[in-house]
Enzyme design. Structure first.
Site, PDB file in Angstrom:
ATOM      1  CB  CYS A  53      46.676 -22.730 -11.659  1.00 36.25           C
ATOM      2  SG  CYS A  53      47.965 -23.939 -11.262  1.00 36.25           S
TER       3      CYS A  53
ATOM      4  CE  LYS B 125      40.137 -21.121  -6.206  1.00 34.68           C
ATOM      5  NZ  LYS B 125      41.585 -21.169  -6.178  1.00 34.68           N
TER       6      LYS B 125
ATOM      7  CG  HIS C  81      43.991 -17.900  -3.424  1.00 37.25           C
ATOM      8  ND1 HIS C  81      43.842 -19.122  -2.807  1.00 37.25           N
ATOM      9  CD2 HIS C  81      45.149 -17.377  -2.956  1.00 37.25           C
ATOM     10  CE1 HIS C  81      44.877 -19.327  -2.005  1.00 37.25           C
ATOM     11  NE2 HIS C  81      45.691 -18.277  -2.082  1.00 37.25           N
TER      12      HIS C  81
ATOM     13  CG  ASN D 169      40.371 -20.171  -2.305  1.00 37.90           C
ATOM     14  OD1 ASN D 169      41.207 -20.246  -3.197  1.00 37.90           O
ATOM     15  ND2 ASN D 169      40.254 -21.095  -1.394  1.00 37.90           N
ATOM     16  N   GLY D 170      41.247 -18.834   0.510  1.00 37.91           N
ATOM     17  CA  GLY D 170      42.583 -18.598   1.047  1.00 37.91           C
ATOM     18  C   GLY D 170      42.595 -18.609   2.558  1.00 37.91           C
TER      19      GLY D 170
END
Length: 330
Positions: free
Chosen positions: A102, A141, A171, A204-205
């Site tokens: 995050c 993650k 990500h 991811n992304g």
């Protein structure tokens, strides 16, 4: 077959990203209906869980039909993360996920989320503490690194695998990038091809179309993809990606009636889970996404946002059904 320990996810699973203020049970329900293979709760503060904060506790709500489902935790204190993993384990999810990705200021600047990318030894110790605190698979993650000069995710992948994580989602941006620019999957592909790596690697992304999901699958050899922002108001993306990967053909987009029906289901669950007032209020952010691409929809969106009862909203949605039934949506 992609597996996280003993959890079978199919050949190329679609994961729903944990998104704050989005991926709550009502939203997860419509994504599950449309083919999401593995979903996560919104990220939950370890501090909040330990303090028994109502908002954090509510985020632990999971339902049988959601399985497999992961609870995602974040925090800056190793001991608090250990305790929160013990608390999360008690509600019997299928796995625990740790958020080291995050980028938002009030998380990263407090030493949690992507901030741990600046302190790999602490990240390793924190992950070890969580793994020891639960019998469940622990996944992570994260991002490529803190900034362009410190893209240390290849080291992170090896070190976290070595201490026992069961899967890793990456990500394709740094923390400094936030959500800007184009996600770079090059390092994700390199990690997947590293002969030392044997756990599933998910990318991811920017996965926002079936074509891109297939192209990235082929180019980077990942075990599955995680979809985030593209699923907001468009849970059909999961079934569209699966269909395209299986058949090479594009599914027709959802009809207007499907959009209305799914919006109603989302609203109904939102009210049942959060109560009338909060359930209706928190649905307001979703209407424009559900009906994106419909010309002249703005007056209806304004009415939906201003409506205060389920009956009012249902009547407006029925009117939308009638009015735009023959519209072509982009």
């Amino acid at each position: 077959m992609t597996k996280i320990r003993n959890i079978e996810l199919g050949d190329f699973p679609m994961l729903l990203a944990p998104m704050e203020d989005v991926s709550d049970p009502p939203f997860r329900a419509v994504c599950k209906d449309n083919g999401a293979d593995l979903m996560y709760t919104e990220f939950i503060s370890s501090e909040g869980l330990i303090r028994d904060a109502a908002k954090s506790r509510q985020k632990l709500d999971i339902f049988e039909y959601e399985r497999p489902i992961g609870i995602q935790l974040f925090g800056s204190e190793i001991d608090h993360m250990r305790k929160s993993a013990e608390i999360a384990t008690q509600v019997n999810p299928d796995l625990i996920d740790i958020n080291y990705g995050c980028p938002v200021k009030n998380v990263a600047c407090r030493g949690a989320g992507a901030a741990l990318l600046q302190d790999i030894p602490k990240m390793v110790k924190m992950t070890e503490a969580v793994i020891r605190a639960t019998h469940l698979p622990v996944t992570v993650k994260t991002r490529l690194g803190w900034d362009d000069a410190t893209k240390n995710v290849p080291e992170v992948a090896e070190r976290l695998q070595d201490i026992g994580i069961a899967a890793l989602t990456i990500h394709g941006r740094t923390r400094v990038q936030m959500y800007k620019g184009v996600a770079d999957w090059t390092l994700i592909g390199e990690i997947k091809k590293n002969p030392r790596i044997h756990i599933p690697i998910f990318g991811n992304g920017d996965i926002d179309s079936p074509e891109k999901a297939l192209a990235y699958k082929n180019q980077y050899s990942v075990d599955g993809v995680m979809v985030g922002r593209a699923s907001i108001g468009y849970p059909w993306i999961f079934r569209e990606i699966k269909h395209f990967i299986t058949t090479g053909e594009k599914l027709a987009p959802p009809t207007l009636q499907e959009r209305v029906d799914v919006c109603k289901k989302h609203l109904d669950f939102s009210i049942r889970w959060k109560g009338d007032k909060t359930g209706i209020f928190e649905m307001r952010r979703h209407y424009s996404n559900y009906f994106k691409g419909i010309d002249h929809f703005k007056p209806y969106r304004m009415r939906l946002v201003e409506a205060s009862t389920y009956e009012e909203i249902e009547a407006i949605l029925d009117e939308v059904s009638e009015k735009f039934m023959h519209s072509v949506m982009s």
